[in-house]
Design a protein around this motif. Sequence first.
Motif, short mmCIF file in Angstrom:
data_model
loop_
_atom_site.label_atom_id
_atom_site.label_comp_id
_atom_site.label_asym_id
_atom_site.label_seq_id
_atom_site.Cartn_x
_atom_site.Cartn_y
_atom_site.Cartn_z
N LYS A 20 0.82 -1.21 0.00
CA LYS A 20 0.00 0.00 0.00
C LYS A 20 0.86 1.26 0.00
O LYS A 20 0.56 2.22 -0.72
CB LYS A 20 -0.94 0.00 1.20
CG LYS A 20 -2.06 -1.03 1.10
CD LYS A 20 -3.01 -0.95 2.29
CE LYS A 20 -4.15 -1.95 2.16
NZ LYS A 20 -5.08 -1.90 3.31
N CYS A 22 3.85 1.53 -1.17
CA CYS A 22 4.43 1.61 -2.50
C CYS A 22 3.44 2.21 -3.50
O CYS A 22 3.75 3.17 -4.22
CB CYS A 22 4.86 0.22 -2.97
SG CYS A 22 5.38 0.12 -4.70
N LEU A 23 2.23 1.65 -3.53
CA LEU A 23 1.24 2.06 -4.53
C LEU A 23 0.76 3.50 -4.30
O LEU A 23 0.46 4.22 -5.26
CB LEU A 23 0.07 1.10 -4.54
CG LEU A 23 0.42 -0.35 -4.93
CD1 LEU A 23 -0.83 -1.20 -4.99
CD2 LEU A 23 1.15 -0.39 -6.25
N VAL A 36 0.14 2.52 -14.35
CA VAL A 36 0.76 1.63 -13.37
C VAL A 36 0.26 0.21 -13.64
O VAL A 36 -0.95 -0.04 -13.59
CB VAL A 36 0.42 2.04 -11.92
CG1 VAL A 36 1.06 1.07 -10.93
CG2 VAL A 36 0.86 3.47 -11.64
N LEU A 38 0.38 -3.63 -12.40
CA LEU A 38 0.70 -4.49 -11.27
C LEU A 38 0.62 -5.94 -11.74
O LEU A 38 -0.43 -6.39 -12.20
CB LEU A 38 -0.29 -4.26 -10.11
CG LEU A 38 -0.47 -2.79 -9.67
CD1 LEU A 38 -1.49 -2.70 -8.55
CD2 LEU A 38 0.87 -2.20 -9.24
N CYS A 51 -3.86 -5.23 -4.88
CA CYS A 51 -3.71 -4.76 -6.26
C CYS A 51 -5.08 -4.47 -6.88
O CYS A 51 -5.30 -3.42 -7.51
CB CYS A 51 -2.97 -5.79 -7.10
SG CYS A 51 -1.23 -6.00 -6.69
N TYR A 54 -6.74 -1.22 -5.67
CA TYR A 54 -6.19 0.00 -6.27
C TYR A 54 -6.65 0.15 -7.71
O TYR A 54 -6.91 1.28 -8.17
CB TYR A 54 -4.66 0.00 -6.18
CG TYR A 54 -4.15 0.55 -4.88
CD1 TYR A 54 -3.66 1.85 -4.77
CD2 TYR A 54 -4.18 -0.23 -3.72
CE1 TYR A 54 -3.21 2.36 -3.56
CE2 TYR A 54 -3.73 0.27 -2.51
CZ TYR A 54 -3.25 1.56 -2.43
OH TYR A 54 -2.81 2.07 -1.22
N VAL A 61 -4.43 2.42 -13.01
CA VAL A 61 -3.84 1.17 -12.50
C VAL A 61 -4.50 -0.02 -13.18
O VAL A 61 -5.72 -0.14 -13.23
CB VAL A 61 -4.01 1.06 -10.98
CG1 VAL A 61 -3.46 -0.28 -10.48
CG2 VAL A 61 -3.31 2.21 -10.27
N ALA A 92 7.78 -4.02 -5.32
CA ALA A 92 6.56 -3.87 -4.53
C ALA A 92 6.82 -3.47 -3.09
O ALA A 92 5.89 -3.02 -2.39
CB ALA A 92 5.76 -5.16 -4.57
#
Length: 320
Positions: A20, A22-23, A36, A38, A51, A54, A61, A92
């Motif tokens: 979280k 990171c994102l 982005v 993932l 993932c 988000y 994303v 990540a």
Amino acid sequence: MTEVAVSIIVPVYKAEKYLKKCLDTLVHQTATNYEVLLIDDGSPDNSGKICDSYADKYPRVRVFHQVNQGVAKARELGIKKAQGKYIVWVDADDSADSRLVEDVLKAVNRSHADLVLYGVQYQYQGVVTKEQIPQEEEISAMRRKSVTGQYSTLWRFASLRDFWVGEQVPEEMERSAEDGYMSIRLFIKARHVETIPKVLYYHIGDNPNSIRHTCDGKYYMGNFSIWYYRLRICEENYKDLMNHCASRALSGAVKAYSISLVNHDLPENFIEKLVKAIRDLRRYPIKGRWRDKFLGWCILHNMDIFCVFYARHKISKMKK
């Protein structure tokens, strides 16, 4: 969403503790023309669900789930799905400065660079351990640094997506040497590299699930393979580095062979490559490395018992 200029690709595996944070740094970039991606590599924890959450909240994303195949295959999928002209890699469990994409694009617009290097800050348990700020220098010097391992992590720079087309990481390097191999390949292709002399990436060294904290034959097979590959390059271009690369290749080879005797985690063709390479490495005047030389001699003379003793000691030491 506006046209995508940069694709940030994040391979995800067992990272729920860090993901979280990171994102959050990736979805709140100051730039707008980026995406982005993932790549959930069959993570057994809640990483995949994070993932998805988000992706549901942020249109830029996109998430792709696959059966666990390792980071190399996760990156291959990311490249196939990416729409940006440039690729930025983020682990990540790491994070990025909010201006990462914006500053990369500014550098690209100045010079149409093939690669863009930026500064990295290293942290462990909340403490900053060091910072690496790239210096402006000739591309020949940068290529040399990629061979010696100074530029050997993909999250230190952005690269043209086209540079990845047709590239495939050798099987023996997929476990732990993909970064080093692809860094060399990218620097060989590059004709112009731009540098950003400030920290834009934050590397966290705490994750116990990181490949750095493993001790198995496949890990050291990758370690051997990348240094053996570097040795081949040095024979053509950097003869003064040959003995250093040979020394590191020998160390990785005897570790991979020895640990595989205990873990039984290397296929027979890998074992054959190791024995052949250990025999070949005897022609280099490697200084020191007496333990590695002794174990190499044991391997070539079918005295595996000493290798087993060494492997058990090393595995036990890593578990502490």
